[in-house]
Write a protein that holds these residues in place. Structure first.
Motif, PDB file in Angstrom:
ATOM      1  N   CYS A 197       8.773  -2.658   5.864  1.00 45.10           N
ATOM      2  CA  CYS A 197       7.816  -1.583   6.127  1.00 45.10           C
ATOM      3  C   CYS A 197       6.433  -2.143   6.384  1.00 45.10           C
ATOM      4  CB  CYS A 197       7.770  -0.615   4.947  1.00 45.10           C
ATOM      5  SG  CYS A 197       7.141  -1.373   3.416  1.00 45.10           S
ATOM      6  N   GLU A 198       5.584  -1.284   6.931  1.00 44.03           N
ATOM      7  CA  GLU A 198       4.161  -1.552   7.032  1.00 44.03           C
ATOM      8  C   GLU A 198       3.483  -0.822   5.881  1.00 44.03           C
ATOM      9  OE1 GLU A 198       2.399  -1.038  11.018  1.00 44.03           O
ATOM     10  OE2 GLU A 198       4.453  -0.598  11.672  1.00 44.03           O
ATOM     11  N   MET A 199       2.499  -1.450   5.282  1.00 41.91           N
ATOM     12  CA  MET A 199       1.808  -0.830   4.149  1.00 41.91           C
ATOM     13  C   MET A 199       0.317  -1.164   4.216  1.00 41.91           C
ATOM     14  SD  MET A 199       2.548  -1.274   0.037  1.00 41.91           S
ATOM     15  CE  MET A 199       4.301  -0.956   0.274  1.00 41.91           C
ATOM     16  N   VAL A 200      -0.515  -0.141   4.099  1.00 42.82           N
ATOM     17  CA  VAL A 200      -1.961  -0.323   4.045  1.00 42.82           C
ATOM     18  C   VAL A 200      -2.435   0.243   2.720  1.00 42.82           C
ATOM     19  CG1 VAL A 200      -4.187   0.181   5.119  1.00 42.82           C
ATOM     20  CG2 VAL A 200      -2.149  -0.116   6.546  1.00 42.82           C
ATOM     21  N   VAL A 201      -3.121  -0.586   1.938  1.00 44.81           N
ATOM     22  CA  VAL A 201      -3.556  -0.206   0.593  1.00 44.81           C
ATOM     23  C   VAL A 201      -5.078  -0.147   0.561  1.00 44.81           C
ATOM     24  CG1 VAL A 201      -3.424  -0.735  -1.865  1.00 44.81           C
ATOM     25  CG2 VAL A 201      -1.535  -1.381  -0.351  1.00 44.81           C
ATOM     26  N   GLY A 202      -5.618   0.991   0.205  1.00 47.90           N
ATOM     27  CA  GLY A 202      -7.063   1.144   0.072  1.00 47.90           C
ATOM     28  C   GLY A 202      -7.473   1.088  -1.386  1.00 47.90           C
TER      29      GLY A 202
END
Length: 247
Positions: A197-202
């Motif tokens: 998966c692609e994951m972007v964590v803020g």
């Protein structure tokens, strides 16, 4: 006090717990020994200096990073903007040459159209109201409006900018965010092995994921919210069951 602090690492501390200090220091860096033998502790979130004591003001687990950095890990959901943190924002409006972005803090942040890689007066970025942005806080304090940029110190995007097509955005606790951003995060590695998966964590508690199908994306989102309060053994058992389900 340093040995007493280290003995408490991993323990639950409550607001009001105190640790007596030795000599005086400045700001959030507190000297524990004589100046001839510098040995300082750096206070992270949840700890502050009050007079001759180090006081806990947030309930949670005491964490430690070598050499002498301490902080309280809590299941906090309210985000307080801090300079240098990378966040996921939602563009809410455009006023002249400035975008207003919701980052989940008490007030919205501003973002100039020139704060993108390669942006000029003639070459403006294609940013629309409702777009998701991965950006860094350039200015963040209680007396000024927060300001975002989508470039690093070298003027490169470095992964920042508009993103989010086809994925799912949801909110998690700040404690889970820190676990996912930790080097060699076991939780993140196990989830990526289950479903690539692609994951972007803020750092503001927002998380965006995208897998090969809508079903897998929703499963990952539910797992991230569920695994937060599980032990490592419980998490692996659940992931094994899902892997055997053939999704």
């Amino acid at each position: 006090m340093l040995s007493r602090l280290k003995s408490k690492v991993g323990s639950v501390l409550l607001p009001g717990d105190e640790f007596a200090l030795d000599p005086v220091a400045t700001g959030d860096t507190i000297s524990l020994t004589a100046p001839s033998k510098p040995n300082k502790v750096v206070c992270g979130p949840g700890l502050r200096r009050s007079g001759d004591c180090l006081v806990v003001y947030k309930s949670g687990l005491l964490r430690h990073k070598e050499p002498n950095m301490f902080w309280i890990e809590a299941q906090q959901k309210r985000y307080v903007a801090a300079k240098g943190e990378t966040v996921i924002g939602i563009v809410t409006s455009k006023s002249g040459d400035v975008f207003k972005v919701d980052v989940g803090a008490s007030e919205q942040a501003s973002l100039s159209y020139l704060a993108f890689e390669g942006a000029t007066k003639r070459n403006r970025p294609n940013v629309q109201v409702g777009d998701l942005l991965f950006a860094q806080l350039l200015v963040a304090n209680k007396d000024m409006e927060a300001e975002l940029v989508c470039v690093d110190s070298a003027g490169r995007a470095n992964g920042m900018g508009v993103f989010g097509a086809g994925g799912l955005l949801f909110k998690v606790s700040l404690g889970l965010v820190r676990r996912l951003l930790a080097p060699q995060s076991d939780l993140r590695q196990e989830l990526e092995q289950l479903f690539p998966c692609e994951m972007v964590v803020g750092m503001n508690g927002r998380l965006w994921v995208k897998s090969s199908s809508v079903q897998r994306t929703l499963i990952l989102a539910n797992l991230l919210e569920s695994c937060e309060n599980m032990t490592a053994a419980q998490r692996r058992h659940l992931l094994t069951k899902i892997a055997q389900g053939g999704f």
